[in-house]
Design a protein around this motif. Structure first.
Motif, PDB file in Angstrom:
ATOM      1  N   ILE A  29     189.393  71.420   4.240  1.00  0.00           N
ATOM      2  CA  ILE A  29     190.192  70.696   4.113  1.00  0.00           C
ATOM      3  C   ILE A  29     189.862  69.449   5.014  1.00  0.00           C
ATOM      4  N   ALA A  30     188.882  69.745   5.841  1.00  0.00           N
ATOM      5  CA  ALA A  30     188.243  68.190   6.822  1.00  0.00           C
ATOM      6  C   ALA A  30     187.983  67.218   6.121  1.00  0.00           C
ATOM      7  N   GLU A  31     186.718  68.391   4.721  1.00  0.00           N
ATOM      8  CA  GLU A  31     186.515  66.700   3.843  1.00  0.00           C
ATOM      9  C   GLU A  31     187.761  65.601   3.265  1.00  0.00           C
ATOM     10  N   LEU A  32     189.179  66.905   2.813  1.00  0.00           N
ATOM     11  CA  LEU A  32     189.709  65.707   1.974  1.00  0.00           C
ATOM     12  C   LEU A  32     190.102  64.961   3.283  1.00  0.00           C
ATOM     13  N   SER A  33     190.513  65.730   4.602  1.00  0.00           N
ATOM     14  CA  SER A  33     191.163  64.460   5.558  1.00  0.00           C
ATOM     15  C   SER A  33     190.284  63.055   5.765  1.00  0.00           C
ATOM     16  N   GLU A  34     189.087  63.416   5.969  1.00  0.00           N
ATOM     17  CA  GLU A  34     188.396  62.200   5.682  1.00  0.00           C
ATOM     18  C   GLU A  34     188.307  61.363   4.855  1.00  0.00           C
ATOM     19  N   LYS A  35     188.073  61.925   4.023  1.00  0.00           N
ATOM     20  CA  LYS A  35     187.866  60.286   2.771  1.00  0.00           C
ATOM     21  C   LYS A  35     189.250  59.962   2.596  1.00  0.00           C
ATOM     22  N   LEU A  36     190.232  60.499   2.695  1.00  0.00           N
ATOM     23  CA  LEU A  36     192.062  60.109   2.797  1.00  0.00           C
ATOM     24  C   LEU A  36     192.148  59.127   3.648  1.00  0.00           C
ATOM     25  N   MET A  37     191.707  59.467   5.107  1.00  0.00           N
ATOM     26  CA  MET A  37     191.784  58.681   6.172  1.00  0.00           C
ATOM     27  C   MET A  37     190.708  57.393   6.147  1.00  0.00           C
ATOM     28  N   ASP A  38     189.447  57.875   5.822  1.00  0.00           N
ATOM     29  CA  ASP A  38     188.551  56.993   5.558  1.00  0.00           C
ATOM     30  C   ASP A  38     189.968  55.055   4.516  1.00  0.00           C
ATOM     31  N   ARG A  39     190.149  55.970   3.228  1.00  0.00           N
ATOM     32  CA  ARG A  39     190.825  55.101   2.500  1.00  0.00           C
ATOM     33  C   ARG A  39     192.253  54.040   3.872  1.00  0.00           C
ATOM     34  N   ALA A  40     192.747  55.608   4.381  1.00  0.00           N
ATOM     35  CA  ALA A  40     194.223  54.631   5.145  1.00  0.00           C
ATOM     36  C   ALA A  40     193.814  53.995   6.571  1.00  0.00           C
ATOM     37  N   PHE A  41     192.860  53.923   6.248  1.00  0.00           N
ATOM     38  CA  PHE A  41     191.995  52.874   7.817  1.00  0.00           C
ATOM     39  C   PHE A  41     191.706  51.510   6.840  1.00  0.00           C
ATOM     40  N   LYS A  42     191.341  51.647   5.816  1.00  0.00           N
ATOM     41  CA  LYS A  42     191.221  50.658   4.882  1.00  0.00           C
ATOM     42  C   LYS A  42     192.387  49.923   5.355  1.00  0.00           C
ATOM     43  N   ASP A  43     193.362  50.745   4.620  1.00  0.00           N
ATOM     44  CA  ASP A  43     194.478  50.052   3.942  1.00  0.00           C
ATOM     45  C   ASP A  43     195.474  49.678   5.494  1.00  0.00           C
ATOM     46  N   ALA A  44     195.682  49.904   5.996  1.00  0.00           N
ATOM     47  CA  ALA A  44     195.848  49.497   7.300  1.00  0.00           C
ATOM     48  C   ALA A  44     195.499  48.744   8.243  1.00  0.00           C
TER      49      ALA A  44
END
Ligand code: C2E
Ligand code: MG
Ligand code: MG
Ligand code: MG
Length: 288
Positions: A87-102
């Motif tokens: 879950i930590a790995e998935l969450s980090e990947k998703l946040m990476d994308r979300a920080f870029k999107d935002a």
């Protein structure tokens, strides 16, 4: 398997167990592969100031675009991802994308992210997240993390120090799905939250059940008493919206404002209302 002959019941029971196990193993394999292949994508749900109707932020909600299964709900894959320790790995990947999107959004628009209790058990969680924010050049004050009450009866001391480290850098902490878990009023008072989110099960029944409207009222006064702003989740109708507006100054989200959207759809929406970030606005003069 001669002994199964006379015990058909057990045979069927075992067969269905076996199928379930096989499906579960396939899911697990698919999730592992999907994380590597970047099949998990952030969707975004609007969070609105109910008083003014103005867009205040987006909550990132994970989706799995599985080549075999189609679009899979987090309710299916988050528990398994937690169990297999990814879950930590998935969450980090998703946040990476979300920080870029935002980065494409107006700076006043916040980003909310759900954090699993499993991630909060890591004593280094706050340090890792802050490091990721720096690496992504994303301002901590634009980030809200959402945690649920189930985080609170684990190691309250550690949760408190994690929350405190994050808040010291400007990250906000919301207590999600409030009212469905077992948090005590004492925890609510002693942990420094920035916001309460009323679970959608209460909001949905707001007009149908007197009990629910009393609960929502009570949560709102509780939040007020503690000085915490409140978000109502799961607003599906104009009637519910009107009722909530009467109850006070709230933020809200729900399918009334639209279902969760992809990053591209969000950008199109923001472009229409003139709320893209200055940096991502097309240049007024074409470069010669
Ligand atoms: P949540 O954080 O309480 O998110 C709200 C859920 O309610 C979302 O479901 C959203 O699509 C749904 N929802 C919002 N408005 C309405 C409405 O008006 N009507 C109805 N019927 N539903 C509404 P979703 O996306 O399926 O997510 C389910 C849960 O999965 C989330 O609940 C959250 O706890 C978890 N989750 C989602 N993304 C992540 C993630 O990246 N990490 C972790 N750890 N958990 C996640
Ligand atoms: Mg949430
Ligand atoms: Mg919620
Ligand atoms: Mg909920």
């Amino acid at each position: 398997h001669a002994k199964k002959q006379g015990k058909n019941r057990y045979f069927w029971f075992e067969a269905s167990m076996e199928n379930e196990l096989r499906f579960r193993n396939e899911l697990e394999l698919g999730i592992r592969r999907g994380i590597i292949e970047d099949e998990f994508v952030p969707y975004y749900e609007q969070q609105v100031d109910l008083e003014t109707g103005e867009l205040a932020g987006f909550e990132m909600l994970a989706r799995w675009e599985s080549p075999q299964l189609g679009l899979v709900s987090p309710e299916v894959f988050i528990p398994i991802t937690e169990e297999i320790g990814m879950i930590a790995e998935l969450s980090e990947k998703l946040m990476d994308r979300a920080f870029k999107d935002a980065q494409d959004w107006d700076e006043a628009i916040t980003l909310s992210v759900n954090i699993s209790p499993v991630q909060l058990r890591d004593p280094w969680f706050a340090q890792k997240l802050l490091k990721q924010l720096v690496a992504s050049n994303f301002p901590p004050h634009r980030l809200e993390i959402e945690i649920t009450e189930s985080c609170l009866h684990e190691n309250v001391g550690m949760v408190r120090s994690t929350i405190t480290s994050l808040r010291n850098q400007g990250v906000k902490i919301s207590l999600d799905d409030f009212g469905t878990g077992y948090s005590s009023l004492e925890q609510l008072r002693s942990l420094p939250f920035d916001r309460l989110k009323i679970d959608r099960s209460f909001v949905r029944e707001l007009r149908g059940s007197e009990g629910c409207s009393k609960i929502v009222d009570a949560i709102i006064s509780l939040g007020r008493g503690l000085g915490l702003p409140i978000t109502a989740e799961g607003i599906e109708s104009e009637e519910i919206l009107a009722t909530l507006k009467d109850m006070g100054n709230l933020k809200g989200q729900g399918f009334l404002y639209g279902e969760p959207e992809t990053a591209e759809e969000v950008c199109a929406r923001l472009k229409k209302i003139g709320r893209l970030s200055k940096a991502s606005e097309p240049a007024a003069e074409p470069v010669p």
